[in-house]
Design an enzyme around this catalytic site. Structure first.
Site, short mmCIF file in Angstrom:
data_model
loop_
_atom_site.label_atom_id
_atom_site.label_comp_id
_atom_site.label_asym_id
_atom_site.label_seq_id
_atom_site.Cartn_x
_atom_site.Cartn_y
_atom_site.Cartn_z
N ASP A 1 -7.54 2.58 1.38
CA ASP A 1 -6.93 3.35 2.46
C ASP A 1 -6.30 2.39 3.47
OD1 ASP A 1 -6.29 5.53 4.06
OD2 ASP A 1 -8.27 5.62 5.02
N ASP B 1 0.47 0.36 3.66
CA ASP B 1 0.94 0.99 4.88
C ASP B 1 1.92 0.06 5.60
OD1 ASP B 1 1.41 2.30 7.22
OD2 ASP B 1 -0.68 2.37 7.89
N GLU C 1 3.86 5.02 2.94
CA GLU C 1 3.84 5.85 4.15
C GLU C 1 5.15 5.71 4.91
OE1 GLU C 1 1.17 7.02 8.07
OE2 GLU C 1 0.45 5.44 6.75
N ASN D 1 -6.80 13.35 3.47
CA ASN D 1 -7.78 12.34 3.85
C ASN D 1 -8.72 12.87 4.93
OD1 ASN D 1 -6.06 10.82 2.28
ND2 ASN D 1 -5.90 9.12 3.72
N ASP E 1 -12.14 11.57 7.03
CA ASP E 1 -13.08 10.50 7.36
C ASP E 1 -13.95 10.87 8.56
OD1 ASP E 1 -14.44 8.14 7.69
OD2 ASP E 1 -12.69 6.89 8.10
#
Length: 324
Positions: A94, A116, A146, A269, A271
């Site tokens: 991630d 990213d 992204e 996602n 978290d």
């Protein structure tokens, strides 16, 4: 190449996303840092017969150790079998910040990585993302890119303001980089403080108009939502009741996530909701049992709360239950 994800019993995300797109649901992508979180994710997904993406951030990798994480992932696939589940499991990096960490994860058994480059210029983002794709695809590891910037703070990822994804850029980005999925910014954000709202006010809706235009420009292409925790109030209340101080928290309403999951969004996602549920139950148990010092005693109810929360997400929010 060091270790192939196939040796660990993992799959990449390509087949998962193809099924999710056709089926109108999203695959859950749950972050984990320790054994109890991982046990909860696997048990919840086996019990709901859901595919799952195990997510590891840079911070989690540093906390748990890269070698340990590899064997934890192998253990997760074996646990799923032991519990009677034949569910597809991916291990995903991630918010990979540079080529080196993505390469390291590919070489250490990850079946999917995210690069990213959203903080870079468009051309720099394209260049970096394509470099990761070119390396990862040699080993059939899938890559998420992204476009757009999410506000908020989570681990090493932070930004003061969101920058919505420009739909006019998505085709060029996907075509030039060869990414397998694309994270976009439509109003979600990282952390437990996603929106600034006064008491009684509702959070601003997600920009479904941007999502729809992206879908039109990339027909059949998997889209990803980051920062999609709902910041479930029941856990915030427990944390505050037993000594915590979380004021003004707000997350993405679950009905908006369900709507997104029925569209081109194939991965969501989550978290912060896991962190909140875990912390809430640890605080509650230790407050009510101050004599206890055995971690197993207070980690077990935290793990049980996670199992219940993940099952709820799979069944009621993402629609991934019975889709393994």
């Amino acid at each position: 190449m060091g270790v192939s994800y196939r040796e660990l019993g993992l799959v990449n995300t390509r087949g998962m996303f193809a099924k999710a797109f056709k089926g109108g649901y999203a695959v859950p992508a749950y972050n984990f840092n320790n054994l109890e979180q991982l046990q909860a994710i696997i048990q919840a997904c086996v019990e709901t017969n859901s595919p799952v993406i195990l997510q590891v951030s840079k911070g989690a990798r540093e906390y748990a150790n890269a070698t340990m994480l590899r064997y934890m992932a192998m253990g997760a696939t074996e646990l799923a079998k032991e519990l009677g589940g034949d569910i597809p499991i991916a291990l995903h990096l991630d918010h990979g910040g540079d080529f080196d960490i993505c390469k390291s994860c590919v070489d250490n058994g990850f079946s999917s990585v995210m690069i990213d480059g959203s903080h870079l210029s468009f051309e720099e983002n394209v260049e970096l993302t394509k470099r990761v794709v070119d390396y990862a695809h040699q080993y059939e590891v899938t890559v998420e890119g992204e476009l757009g910037v999410l506000a908020g703070i989570e681990d090493d990822v932070s930004a003061e303001k969101s920058h919505y994804t420009n739909p006019e850029e998505v085709e060029d980005f996907v075509n030039r980089t060869g990414v397998d999925s694309l994270a976009i910014s439509i109003g979600t954000s990282h952390g437990a403080y996603k929106f600034k709202v006064a008491p009684g006010e509702s959070v601003p809706p997600l920009r479904f108009d941007i999502l729809e235009e992206v879908e039109n420009r990339l027909p059949g292409f998997p889209i990803v939502l980051h920062g999609a925790s709902s910041v479930m109030q029941e856990y915030v209340d427990i944390i505050n009741k037993y000594g915590g101080n979380l004021e003004g928290t707000a997350g993405v309403p679950e009905d908006q996530l369900r709507k997104a999951a029925k569209s081109a969004v194939c991965k969501v996602n989550i978290d912060s909701d896991g962190r909140l549920a875990f912390t809430a139950k640890v605080r509650e148990f230790l407050y009510n049992n101050p004599e206890v010092f055995d971690p197993r005693k207070y980690l077990k109810p935290a793990r049980n709360a996670l199992i219940d929360m993940y099952k709820h997400k799979n069944i009621n929010v993402l629609g991934s239950a019975e889709k393994a």
